[in-house]
Design a protein around this motif. Structure first.
Motif, PDB file in Angstrom:
ATOM      1  N   SER A  89       0.816  -1.213   0.000  1.00 24.00           N
ATOM      2  CA  SER A  89       0.000   0.000   0.000  1.00 24.00           C
ATOM      3  C   SER A  89       0.852   1.267   0.000  1.00 24.00           C
ATOM      4  N   ILE A  90       2.170   1.127   0.191  1.00 22.10           N
ATOM      5  CA  ILE A  90       3.124   2.234   0.129  1.00 22.10           C
ATOM      6  C   ILE A  90       4.238   1.824  -0.825  1.00 22.10           C
ATOM      7  N   ASP A  91       4.681   2.766  -1.656  1.00 19.38           N
ATOM      8  CA  ASP A  91       5.723   2.468  -2.637  1.00 19.38           C
ATOM      9  C   ASP A  91       7.122   2.809  -2.141  1.00 19.38           C
ATOM     10  N   MET A  92       7.232   3.872  -1.326  1.00 12.99           N
ATOM     11  CA  MET A  92       8.562   4.339  -0.950  1.00 12.99           C
ATOM     12  C   MET A  92       8.518   5.059   0.387  1.00 12.99           C
ATOM     13  N   SER A  93       9.623   4.969   1.148  1.00 11.72           N
ATOM     14  CA  SER A  93       9.768   5.763   2.356  1.00 11.72           C
ATOM     15  C   SER A  93      11.213   6.264   2.444  1.00 11.72           C
ATOM     16  N   VAL A  94      11.537   6.922   3.541  1.00 13.17           N
ATOM     17  CA  VAL A  94      12.777   7.703   3.623  1.00 13.17           C
ATOM     18  C   VAL A  94      13.593   7.354   4.864  1.00 13.17           C
ATOM     19  N   SER A  95      14.857   7.790   4.867  1.00 15.01           N
ATOM     20  CA  SER A  95      15.810   7.600   5.974  1.00 15.01           C
ATOM     21  C   SER A  95      15.624   6.247   6.660  1.00 15.01           C
ATOM     22  N   LEU A 223      16.575   5.926   1.051  1.00 14.68           N
ATOM     23  CA  LEU A 223      15.276   5.553   0.504  1.00 14.68           C
ATOM     24  C   LEU A 223      15.078   4.047   0.615  1.00 14.68           C
ATOM     25  N   VAL A 224      13.840   3.633   0.801  1.00  8.30           N
ATOM     26  CA  VAL A 224      13.471   2.225   0.659  1.00  8.30           C
ATOM     27  C   VAL A 224      12.294   2.166  -0.297  1.00  8.30           C
ATOM     28  N   LEU A 225      12.423   1.362  -1.342  1.00 10.20           N
ATOM     29  CA  LEU A 225      11.389   1.241  -2.373  1.00 10.20           C
ATOM     30  C   LEU A 225      10.847  -0.178  -2.389  1.00 10.20           C
ATOM     31  N   SER A 226       9.541  -0.289  -2.384  1.00 10.69           N
ATOM     32  CA  SER A 226       8.859  -1.574  -2.294  1.00 10.69           C
ATOM     33  C   SER A 226       9.245  -2.505  -3.437  1.00 10.69           C
ATOM     34  N   ARG A 227       9.667  -3.717  -3.117  1.00  6.23           N
ATOM     35  CA  ARG A 227       9.965  -4.720  -4.137  1.00  6.23           C
ATOM     36  C   ARG A 227       8.706  -5.132  -4.891  1.00  6.23           C
ATOM     37  N   ARG A 228       7.561  -5.083  -4.216  1.00  5.09           N
ATOM     38  CA  ARG A 228       6.315  -5.485  -4.847  1.00  5.09           C
ATOM     39  C   ARG A 228       5.876  -4.502  -5.916  1.00  5.09           C
ATOM     40  N   ASN A 229       6.207  -3.221  -5.721  1.00  2.26           N
ATOM     41  CA  ASN A 229       5.618  -2.186  -6.561  1.00  2.26           C
ATOM     42  C   ASN A 229       6.584  -1.479  -7.503  1.00  2.26           C
ATOM     43  N   VAL A 230       7.870  -1.471  -7.171  1.00  3.88           N
ATOM     44  CA  VAL A 230       8.835  -0.674  -7.935  1.00  3.88           C
ATOM     45  C   VAL A 230       9.929  -1.584  -8.470  1.00  3.88           C
ATOM     46  N   ASP A 231      10.179  -1.511  -9.774  1.00  2.00           N
ATOM     47  CA  ASP A 231      11.152  -2.434 -10.372  1.00  2.00           C
ATOM     48  C   ASP A 231      12.593  -1.968 -10.144  1.00  2.00           C
ATOM     49  N   ALA A 232      13.533  -2.878 -10.403  1.00  2.00           N
ATOM     50  CA  ALA A 232      14.946  -2.610 -10.136  1.00  2.00           C
ATOM     51  C   ALA A 232      15.493  -1.483 -11.003  1.00  2.00           C
ATOM     52  N   ALA A 233      15.000  -1.349 -12.240  1.00  2.85           N
ATOM     53  CA  ALA A 233      15.485  -0.291 -13.123  1.00  2.85           C
ATOM     54  C   ALA A 233      15.146   1.087 -12.565  1.00  2.85           C
ATOM     55  N   THR A 234      13.970   1.233 -11.976  1.00  2.00           N
ATOM     56  CA  THR A 234      13.581   2.511 -11.378  1.00  2.00           C
ATOM     57  C   THR A 234      14.429   2.805 -10.152  1.00  2.00           C
ATOM     58  N   VAL A 235      14.711   1.774  -9.351  1.00  2.00           N
ATOM     59  CA  VAL A 235      15.577   1.946  -8.183  1.00  2.00           C
ATOM     60  C   VAL A 235      16.961   2.411  -8.628  1.00  2.00           C
ATOM     61  N   ALA A 236      17.453   1.866  -9.733  1.00  2.00           N
ATOM     62  CA  ALA A 236      18.763   2.268 -10.257  1.00  2.00           C
ATOM     63  C   ALA A 236      18.756   3.743 -10.661  1.00  2.00           C
TER      64      ALA A 236
END
Length: 270
Positions: A89-95, A223-236
Protein backbone atom coordinates in the motif's frame (compact mmCIF):
# COMPACT_ATOMS: atom_id res chain seq x y z
CA UNK A 1 -13.62 -38.59 -24.28
CA UNK A 2 -12.49 -35.72 -26.51
CA UNK A 3 -15.07 -33.36 -25.01
CA UNK A 4 -13.81 -34.17 -21.49
CA UNK A 5 -10.21 -33.42 -22.57
CA UNK A 6 -11.25 -30.10 -24.10
CA UNK A 7 -13.15 -29.22 -20.90
CA UNK A 8 -10.11 -30.03 -18.74
CA UNK A 9 -7.81 -27.92 -20.94
CA UNK A 10 -10.24 -25.02 -20.84
CA UNK A 11 -10.51 -25.26 -17.05
CA UNK A 12 -6.70 -25.40 -16.67
CA UNK A 13 -6.31 -22.36 -18.91
CA UNK A 14 -8.90 -20.46 -16.87
CA UNK A 15 -7.12 -21.25 -13.59
CA UNK A 16 -3.70 -20.27 -14.95
CA UNK A 17 -4.99 -17.00 -16.35
CA UNK A 18 -6.74 -16.17 -13.10
CA UNK A 19 -3.59 -16.94 -11.11
CA UNK A 20 -1.44 -14.81 -13.41
CA UNK A 21 -3.90 -11.93 -13.24
CA UNK A 22 -3.68 -11.91 -9.46
CA UNK A 23 0.12 -11.36 -9.38
CA UNK A 24 1.02 -7.72 -9.98
CA UNK A 25 4.38 -7.04 -11.58
CA UNK A 26 6.52 -4.21 -10.16
CA UNK A 27 5.89 -1.16 -12.32
CA UNK A 28 8.57 0.70 -14.23
CA UNK A 29 9.06 4.44 -13.82
CA UNK A 30 8.24 6.75 -10.95
CA UNK A 31 4.83 8.03 -11.90
CA UNK A 32 2.43 8.33 -8.96
CA UNK A 33 4.62 6.97 -6.20
CA UNK A 34 2.99 6.77 -2.78
CA UNK A 35 5.72 8.16 -0.52
CA UNK A 36 5.38 7.92 3.28
CA UNK A 37 7.24 10.30 5.62
CA UNK A 38 7.49 10.17 9.39
CA UNK A 39 8.16 13.02 11.82
CA UNK A 40 11.74 12.87 13.10
CA UNK A 41 13.66 15.95 14.18
CA UNK A 42 15.55 17.66 11.37
CA UNK A 43 14.63 14.89 8.94
CA UNK A 44 10.95 15.83 8.75
CA UNK A 45 9.26 18.46 10.89
CA UNK A 46 6.75 21.30 10.95
CA UNK A 47 8.19 24.56 9.61
CA UNK A 48 7.72 27.74 11.62
CA UNK A 49 5.41 29.15 8.97
CA UNK A 50 3.33 26.00 8.66
CA UNK A 51 3.68 22.94 6.46
CA UNK A 52 6.35 20.27 6.47
CA UNK A 53 10.08 20.62 5.84
CA UNK A 54 13.28 18.71 6.61
CA UNK A 55 16.13 16.75 5.07
CA UNK A 56 13.96 13.85 3.90
CA UNK A 57 11.43 16.15 2.23
CA UNK A 58 14.12 18.17 0.48
CA UNK A 59 15.80 15.00 -0.82
CA UNK A 60 12.52 13.66 -2.22
CA UNK A 61 11.58 17.04 -3.71
CA UNK A 62 14.93 17.19 -5.52
CA UNK A 63 14.53 13.65 -6.84
CA UNK A 64 11.05 14.51 -8.10
CA UNK A 65 12.48 17.54 -9.90
CA UNK A 66 15.36 15.60 -11.48
CA UNK A 67 13.49 12.46 -12.47
CA UNK A 68 10.10 13.94 -13.35
CA UNK A 69 8.26 11.82 -10.78
CA UNK A 70 4.84 12.49 -9.37
CA UNK A 71 4.24 11.55 -5.75
CA UNK A 72 1.38 11.13 -3.32
CA UNK A 73 2.87 12.03 0.08
CA UNK A 74 1.57 10.85 3.44
CA UNK A 75 2.73 11.06 7.05
CA UNK A 76 2.50 8.08 9.39
CA UNK A 77 4.28 6.19 12.16
CA UNK A 78 7.34 4.14 11.31
CA UNK A 79 5.60 0.91 12.35
CA UNK A 80 2.66 1.48 9.98
CA UNK A 81 4.98 2.56 7.18
CA UNK A 82 6.89 -0.73 7.29
CA UNK A 83 3.59 -2.62 7.32
CA UNK A 84 2.47 -0.62 4.28
CA UNK A 85 5.70 -1.34 2.40
CA UNK A 86 5.22 -5.02 3.12
CA UNK A 87 1.59 -5.09 1.99
CA UNK A 88 2.17 -2.93 -1.09
CA UNK A 89 0.00 0.00 0.00
CA UNK A 90 3.12 2.23 0.13
CA UNK A 91 5.72 2.47 -2.64
CA UNK A 92 8.56 4.34 -0.95
CA UNK A 93 9.77 5.76 2.36
CA UNK A 94 12.78 7.70 3.62
CA UNK A 95 15.81 7.60 5.97
CA UNK A 96 15.44 3.84 6.34
CA UNK A 97 18.21 1.59 7.68
CA UNK A 98 18.75 -1.60 5.62
CA UNK A 99 18.46 -4.83 7.61
CA UNK A 100 18.21 -8.42 6.35
CA UNK A 101 14.52 -8.72 7.19
CA UNK A 102 13.81 -5.38 5.53
CA UNK A 103 15.74 -6.31 2.37
CA UNK A 104 13.01 -8.88 1.70
CA UNK A 105 10.38 -6.18 1.18
CA UNK A 106 12.36 -3.23 -0.13
CA UNK A 107 15.39 -2.09 -2.12
CA UNK A 108 17.55 0.61 -0.51
CA UNK A 109 19.21 3.72 -1.89
CA UNK A 110 21.46 5.34 0.77
CA UNK A 111 21.85 9.11 1.04
CA UNK A 112 23.27 9.76 4.53
CA UNK A 113 25.04 8.23 7.49
CA UNK A 114 24.89 8.84 11.23
CA UNK A 115 24.90 7.12 14.57
CA UNK A 116 23.05 7.08 17.83
CA UNK A 117 24.13 8.78 21.04
CA UNK A 118 22.83 8.55 24.59
CA UNK A 119 21.54 11.79 26.08
CA UNK A 120 21.79 11.89 29.86
CA UNK A 121 20.54 14.42 32.37
CA UNK A 122 23.60 16.57 32.93
CA UNK A 123 23.97 15.76 36.63
CA UNK A 124 24.35 12.04 35.79
CA UNK A 125 27.18 12.35 33.28
CA UNK A 126 29.85 12.21 36.00
CA UNK A 127 28.72 8.83 37.34
CA UNK A 128 27.39 7.12 34.19
CA UNK A 129 30.19 6.82 31.67
CA UNK A 130 29.49 3.61 29.69
CA UNK A 131 26.77 1.13 28.75
CA UNK A 132 28.03 -1.36 31.35
CA UNK A 133 28.07 1.33 34.01
CA UNK A 134 24.47 2.33 33.20
CA UNK A 135 23.42 -1.33 33.26
CA UNK A 136 24.96 -1.78 36.71
CA UNK A 137 22.66 0.85 38.27
CA UNK A 138 19.10 -0.61 38.21
CA UNK A 139 17.44 2.67 39.21
CA UNK A 140 18.20 4.33 35.88
CA UNK A 141 15.83 4.07 32.90
CA UNK A 142 16.02 4.99 29.23
CA UNK A 143 13.45 5.86 26.54
CA UNK A 144 13.59 4.92 22.85
CA UNK A 145 11.23 5.22 19.91
CA UNK A 146 9.38 1.99 19.21
CA UNK A 147 10.70 -0.05 16.23
CA UNK A 148 13.83 2.08 15.77
CA UNK A 149 17.19 0.37 15.28
CA UNK A 150 20.27 1.72 17.04
CA UNK A 151 23.21 -0.45 15.96
CA UNK A 152 24.41 -3.83 17.22
CA UNK A 153 26.08 -2.76 20.48
CA UNK A 154 23.19 -0.58 21.56
CA UNK A 155 20.61 -3.24 20.65
CA UNK A 156 22.40 -5.85 22.78
CA UNK A 157 22.53 -3.35 25.66
CA UNK A 158 18.87 -2.35 25.27
CA UNK A 159 17.82 -6.01 25.24
CA UNK A 160 19.41 -6.46 28.67
CA UNK A 161 17.69 -3.32 29.95
CA UNK A 162 14.34 -4.51 28.56
CA UNK A 163 14.69 -7.75 30.51
CA UNK A 164 14.87 -5.58 33.64
CA UNK A 165 11.91 -3.40 32.63
CA UNK A 166 14.08 -0.31 32.26
CA UNK A 167 13.19 0.72 28.69
CA UNK A 168 10.26 3.02 27.84
CA UNK A 169 8.98 2.59 24.27
CA UNK A 170 7.42 5.76 22.82
CA UNK A 171 5.45 6.40 19.66
CA UNK A 172 7.75 9.16 18.41
CA UNK A 173 10.73 11.34 19.30
CA UNK A 174 8.60 14.17 20.66
CA UNK A 175 6.99 11.85 23.23
CA UNK A 176 10.43 10.46 24.08
CA UNK A 177 11.92 13.91 24.72
CA UNK A 178 8.95 14.88 26.87
CA UNK A 179 9.58 11.88 29.13
CA UNK A 180 13.17 13.05 29.38
CA UNK A 181 12.17 16.63 30.18
CA UNK A 182 9.70 15.50 32.87
CA UNK A 183 12.35 13.28 34.50
CA UNK A 184 10.41 10.06 33.87
CA UNK A 185 13.57 8.61 32.33
CA UNK A 186 17.25 9.32 32.92
CA UNK A 187 18.40 8.92 29.34
CA UNK A 188 17.18 8.78 25.75
CA UNK A 189 18.62 7.33 22.57
CA UNK A 190 18.83 9.78 19.69
CA UNK A 191 20.75 10.95 16.64
CA UNK A 192 21.88 14.56 16.19
CA UNK A 193 19.27 15.14 13.49
CA UNK A 194 16.67 14.13 16.05
CA UNK A 195 17.72 16.09 19.09
CA UNK A 196 18.76 19.42 17.50
CA UNK A 197 15.23 20.72 16.86
CA UNK A 198 13.57 18.83 19.74
CA UNK A 199 15.96 20.23 22.33
CA UNK A 200 14.95 23.74 21.24
CA UNK A 201 11.28 22.82 21.18
CA UNK A 202 11.38 21.27 24.64
CA UNK A 203 13.65 23.99 26.08
CA UNK A 204 16.33 21.53 27.17
CA UNK A 205 19.43 23.50 26.20
CA UNK A 206 22.14 23.11 28.83
CA UNK A 207 20.31 20.39 30.77
CA UNK A 208 21.80 17.28 29.13
CA UNK A 209 25.10 15.62 28.22
CA UNK A 210 25.79 13.69 25.02
CA UNK A 211 27.46 10.30 25.53
CA UNK A 212 29.11 8.56 22.57
CA UNK A 213 29.17 4.95 23.79
CA UNK A 214 29.40 3.24 20.37
CA UNK A 215 31.67 5.52 18.28
CA UNK A 216 32.34 2.95 15.55
CA UNK A 217 28.75 2.04 14.82
CA UNK A 218 27.75 4.40 12.06
CA UNK A 219 24.51 3.50 10.29
CA UNK A 220 23.73 4.24 6.67
CA UNK A 221 20.15 5.16 5.81
CA UNK A 222 18.21 6.25 2.75
CA UNK A 223 15.28 5.55 0.50
CA UNK A 224 13.47 2.23 0.66
CA UNK A 225 11.39 1.24 -2.37
CA UNK A 226 8.86 -1.57 -2.29
CA UNK A 227 9.96 -4.72 -4.14
CA UNK A 228 6.31 -5.48 -4.85
CA UNK A 229 5.62 -2.19 -6.56
CA UNK A 230 8.84 -0.67 -7.94
CA UNK A 231 11.15 -2.43 -10.37
CA UNK A 232 14.95 -2.61 -10.14
CA UNK A 233 15.49 -0.29 -13.12
CA UNK A 234 13.58 2.51 -11.38
CA UNK A 235 15.58 1.95 -8.18
CA UNK A 236 18.76 2.27 -10.26
CA UNK A 237 17.56 5.65 -11.57
CA UNK A 238 17.05 6.86 -8.00
CA UNK A 239 20.52 5.63 -7.07
CA UNK A 240 22.12 7.48 -10.00
CA UNK A 241 20.27 10.68 -9.08
CA UNK A 242 21.41 10.47 -5.44
CA UNK A 243 25.00 9.94 -6.61
CA UNK A 244 24.76 13.06 -8.79
CA UNK A 245 23.29 15.05 -5.87
CA UNK A 246 26.25 14.05 -3.73
CA UNK A 247 28.81 14.93 -6.39
CA UNK A 248 27.36 18.34 -7.27
CA UNK A 249 26.99 19.42 -3.63
CA UNK A 250 23.19 19.31 -3.47
CA UNK A 251 23.10 16.80 -0.62
CA UNK A 252 25.56 18.84 1.46
CA UNK A 253 23.45 21.97 0.97
CA UNK A 254 20.32 20.10 2.05
CA UNK A 255 22.04 18.76 5.18
CA UNK A 256 23.46 22.18 6.09
CA UNK A 257 20.03 23.76 5.67
CA UNK A 258 18.67 21.67 8.55
CA UNK A 259 21.76 20.96 10.73
CA UNK A 260 25.23 22.56 10.56
CA UNK A 261 28.35 22.37 8.38
CA UNK A 262 30.21 19.91 10.63
CA UNK A 263 27.28 17.53 10.89
CA UNK A 264 26.59 17.81 7.15
CA UNK A 265 30.13 16.66 6.33
CA UNK A 266 29.77 13.65 8.62
CA UNK A 267 26.43 12.70 7.07
CA UNK A 268 28.01 12.46 3.62
CA UNK A 269 30.27 9.54 4.64
CA UNK A 270 28.07 6.79 3.23
Amino acid sequence: MLSRLVLRCALSCTLLCATGAGVAEPRSGCQHLRVAFYEDGALFYHAAGGGWTGIDKDVVDELVRRLGCTIEPSVDSRVRIWAGLGSGSIDMSVSAIPLPEREKIGRFVPYMTGRNFVLLHKELSGRLHSMDNFLAHPQYKIAVVKSYKHGHSYEVWLAKLREQGRVFETADHLAMMRLFKLGRVDAVMATPTTWYPLVKQEQLAGTYSVMDWAPRENMVSGLVLSRRNVDAATVARFSQAIRAMREDGTLRRIFERHTDAERAGQMLNF
